[in-house]
Design a protein around this motif. Structure first.
Motif, PDB file in Angstrom:
ATOM      1  N   PHE A  33       0.858  -1.187   0.000  1.00 11.39           N
ATOM      2  CA  PHE A  33       0.000   0.000   0.000  1.00 11.39           C
ATOM      3  C   PHE A  33       0.890   1.231   0.000  1.00 11.39           C
ATOM      4  O   PHE A  33       1.856   1.315   0.783  1.00 11.39           O
TER       5      PHE A  33
ATOM      6  N   ASP B 295      -3.962   0.973  -3.502  1.00 14.62           N
ATOM      7  CA  ASP B 295      -3.902  -0.463  -3.230  1.00 14.62           C
ATOM      8  C   ASP B 295      -3.084  -1.122  -4.341  1.00 14.62           C
ATOM      9  O   ASP B 295      -3.495  -1.111  -5.510  1.00 14.62           O
TER      10      ASP B 295
ATOM     11  N   ALA C  57      -7.029   3.572  -3.794  1.00 13.04           N
ATOM     12  CA  ALA C  57      -7.715   2.945  -2.663  1.00 13.04           C
ATOM     13  C   ALA C  57      -9.136   3.480  -2.549  1.00 13.04           C
ATOM     14  O   ALA C  57      -9.525   4.420  -3.251  1.00 13.04           O
TER      15      ALA C  57
END
Length: 605
Positions: free
Chosen positions: A508, A519, A556
Motif C-alpha cells: 500500500f 492499493d 484505494a
C-alpha cells in the motif's frame, strides 16, 4: 485507546446539590423531548467552570490483570493512600479543580473522595465513574458502590456528576455492553441519586456515525448530558480514519507542526459538531455536551512518530483550553476533561498521555510558575515540535533485500523498523500476531526459522461482508522502495493455509489523509498456483514481480483517479486480503476457520 486505542479504561469532578437543579449552570429544569418522560438535571457550574483532568493513581503495571481492571490488585502499589494525597496536592497546585475517576472502587475512588473531604481548601470536585462490564456479577456490586458514594453525606457535595460505563457501546469497544443493558444501569443509578448522570463513549456512538451499529437514542432518553471522547491522534494510527490530514504536507516545514495541531483541533471540533447535530435532530437541543476525554501523547509508544512529543502535547492542550474558554460565549463543549493527569505504565503502549510523567515530573504543557522547576521534566523549545518530514523517513539505500518480517538474518539486508500488525477497519476484520511456530503450527518449522511467525485469522464483519485485510506497517511514515521496481524486483513471502479460493497480496502506498492512497495488490489463485501460491496446507513460497504489482495498482477506497502507486512512499510494505468483489466470492461468504500462516516477508532486487 487501543491497540485501536487501547482505549481501555480512562475517567473526572459542586453547587450544593440541594440547589443543583435550580441554581447551578444550565438554567434550571429543562424538559427532554416529550416522549422521554425524563426531566434534564442541569449541568453544574462545577463542571462547566473548572479546569479538568482525568485521574488514576497507579504507578506500576500491577493494576491490570488479564486485560481487566481489578478492585483488589496485587499489593505492590505501596502507600497508595499517600500516593493519592501527593497526586491530588499536585493537581490542586496546578489549578485543576475537577477530576474524572474511572470507577467506584473502595481502593481508589473512595480514598480519593476521603482525601478531598479532608482537604476542603483544595476545592476539587469529581465526576465519579462506575465501571461496568457485560457480567452483572461484576457490574451490580460496582453500581452499588457508586450509588453509595454519590449519596454519602461526606462526599455528596464533592461529586458533581456520575458517569456509568466507559467506551462500552462504540463499535470498536473492548468492553462491550449492549445499549439496552446500559440503559438499565443508567436508569437504576439515576433513580437513586440526585447528581446528573451520563455515560462516557466515543463521539461516533453519540453521533450515530455511519460506522456505528448501536443507536444512542435510548441512552439519550436517560442521561442528563453527553460526555463524548475525541482522539484525533488515535485516528492517525492504522487502520487510519481519513477524517483529517495529520501530515499537512502542503504547509512549509517551518509551520507544519502548528498546522498539524490546528488540524487536530479542527478534527475534534468536527467530532463535537457531528454529535451536536445528531442530538439536535432528535430534539435534544438543550442537552449539554462535554468532552469527557481527549488529549495528545507526549511519547510515541504506539507508532505515533512525527506526531507525539511534549511540545505537540503542549500545543494541543493550549488549543483545547482556548476552545473551552471560547465555548462560554459561543457554541462548543461545556467542559473539556483532559486525558490524562499522569502516565500509567499498566497501559503499556497506550501510556504516555500524561501531563506528568509516571515519576510526577511536569511536562511542557504545565511547566509554569505553578510548579517549582525542580519537578519539571525535560525542558523543550517550541522548535522541538515534531511533524511529518519532507523526505521519506525510511530508505533501504543500496540494499539488495528489504526484510519486512523474518526470524533469519540475511547478510546486507535492510530491515523495516518497528513492524506492527493490524487488521483493516474498526472493529478489525482480521486478527493476527506472532505465534510460537513449533507450538502453533503442528511442529512445522517455518521458512525463516523455528522461533516465530505470523498467524492471521479472517474475521469479516457479518453486517458488511465485503471481505477482510491484514497489513504490516513500520514506524517510518513512508519507505522509498522505488529501487526495487526493476526487472528482477520481487515481493516474496512464505505461506501455509487451507483458506478457500483466491486471495490478494501486495503493498500500500501513499496516504488517505492527502488523497494519495493506492492499493497495490494482485490476485493469487491456488487453482493455477499464481506466483507459487497454493492452499493445500503446506508451506509454499510466493514471489510476485514488483512490476506486476505496480501494473495492478489502483486508487484505494474513496481515492481520486490520481492516487496511483508511488514506490517512493510505501506506507505498508505487505498486505494480505480477500475483498470478495475481487476474488469473486458470494456476498454470504464469511471465510472459514482456516488460519493463514505467513513468514519470511521481504522485497528483493
Amino acid at each position: 485507546m487501543s491497540h485501536p486505542c487501547a482505549k481501555f479504561i480512562r475517567l473526572v469532578l459542586s453547587c450544593a446539590l440541594v440547589l443543583l437543579v435550580a441554581a447551578c449552570g444550565g438554567g434550571g429544569k429543562v424538559p427532554f423531548p416529550a416522549d422521554s418522560g425524563v426531566t434534564l438535571r442541569a449541568l453544574p457550574s462545577d463542571i462547566s467552570d473548572r479546569k479538568a483532568v482525568s485521574y488514576s493513581p497507579f504507578r506500576t503495571i500491577e493494576y491490570f490483570q488479564g486485560g481487566v481492571p481489578t478492585h483488589n490488585p496485587p499489593v505492590n502499589e505501596l502507600n497508595l493512600s499517600a500516593n493519592i494525597a501527593t497526586d491530588l496536592a499536585l493537581l490542586n497546585q496546578g489549578g485543576f479543580r475537577l477530576i474524572r475517576l474511572f470507577d467506584s472502587s473502595d481502593r481508589v475512588s473512595k480514598v480519593v473522595l476521603q482525601t478531598l473531604a479532608a482537604h476542603p481548601s483544595w476545592d476539587i470536585k469529581v465526576v465519579l465513574g462506575i465501571y461496568v462490564v457485560a457480567d452483572d456479577a461484576i457490574s451490580q456490586p460496582e453500581i452499588a458502590r457508586g450509588v453509595a458514594l454519590a449519596k454519602d453525606l461526606q462526599f455528596k457535595d464533592i461529586i458533581a456528576a456520575v458517569s456509568v460505563g466507559n467506551e462500552t457501546m462504540v463499535n470498536w469497544s473492548y468492553n462491550k455492553v449492549a445499549p439496552t443493558v446500559m440503559a438499565g444501569h443508567l436508569k437504576s443509578v439515576r433513580d437513586q441519586i440526585t447528581q446528573p448522570v451520563t455515560t462516557d463513549d466515543n463521539w461516533a456512538f453519540f453521533a450515530k456515525a455511519a460506522s456505528e451499529s448501536n443507536d444512542p437514542k435510548n441512552i439519550l432518553a436517560i442521561i442528563d448530558f453527553v460526555s463524548m471522547h475525541s482522539y484525533p491522534l488515535l485516528d492517525t494510527l492504522p487502520p487510519a480514519v481519513a477524517r483529517w490530514d495529520w501530515q499537512q504536507m502542503s504547509t512549509p516545514a517551518s509551520g507544519r507542526a502548528a498546522a498539524m495541531m490546528d488540524a487536530a483541533l479542527a478534527a475534534s471540533k468536527l467530532d463535537y459538531a457531528d454529535v451536536r447535530t445528531h442530538l439536535d435532530s432528535l430534539g435534544y437541543n438543550q442537552m449539554p455536551i462535554i468532552i469527557g476525554e481527549t488529549g495528545w501523547k507526549a511519547l510515541p509508544l504506539q507508532g505515533e512518530q512525527n506526531r507525539a512529543h511534549q511540545i505537540n502535547q503542549k500545543m494541543m492542550y493550549e488549543r483545547l483550553m482556548a476552545w473551552q474558554a471560547a465555548s462560554k460565549t459561543a457554541p462548543g463543549p461545556k467542559s473539556v476533561i483532559y486525558f490524562a493527569s499522569f502516565d500509567e505504565p499498566w497501559k503499556t503502549s497506550d501510556s504516555g498521555w500524561g501531563l506528568f510523567t509516571v515519576d510526577r515530573k511536569a511536562r511542557s504543557a504545565i511547566q509554569s510558575s505553578l510548579y517549582d522547576t525542580a519537578i519539571w521534566d525535560t525542558v523543550y523549545a517550541a522548535t522541538d515540535a515534531v511533524y511529518a518530514p519532507d523526505v521519506t523517513t525510511g530508505d533501504p539505500g543500496s540494499a539488495l533485500r528489504y526484510t519486512v518480517y523474518a526470524d533469519a538474518v540475511t547478510s546486507g539486508e535492510a530491515l523495516a523498523p518497528g513492524i506492527q500488525f493490524f487488521g483493516w477497519d474498526t472493529p478489525a476484520v482480521a486478527f493476527g500476531g506472532e505465534a510460537n511456530a513449533l507450538a502453533a503450527w503442528s511442529g512445522d518449522v517455518p521458512p525463516s526459522g523455528p522461533a516465530k511467525g505470523l498467524d492471521i485469522t479472517p474475521a469479516p464483519n457479518p453486517s458488511n461482508p465485503y471481505g477482510w485485510g491484514f497489513f504490516l506497517i513500520p514506524t517510518t511514515t513512508y519507505t522509498d522502495l522505488s529501487s526495487f521496481n526493476t526487472a528482477n524486483g520481487r515481493l516474496n513471502f512464505s505461506i501455509k493455509t487451507t483458506y478457500p479460493g483466491k486471495i490478494e497480496a501486495g503493498f500500500f502506498t501513499g496516504s488517505a489523509g492527502n488523497s494519495t492512497a493506492s492499493d497495490v495488490y494482485v490476485l493469487l489463485d491456488p487453482s493455477v498456483q499464481t506466483y507459487g501460491y497454493l492452499n493445500d496446507g503446506n508451506w509454499h513460497v510466493v514471489s510476485i514481480p514488483i512490476s506486476a504489482l505496480v501494473a495492478a495498482g489502483q486508487p484505494a477506497f474513496n481515492m481520486p483517479p490520481s492516487a496511483l502507486p508511488d514506490l517512493t512512499k510505501v506506507a505498508q510494505p505487505f498486505v494480505i486480503a480477500d475483498r470478495y468483489g475481487r476474488t469473486v466470492k458470494t456476498a454470504g461468504f464469511t471465510g472459514n476457520t482456516s488460519l493463514i500462516f505467513v513468514d519470511a516477508i521481504y522485497w528483493s532486487k
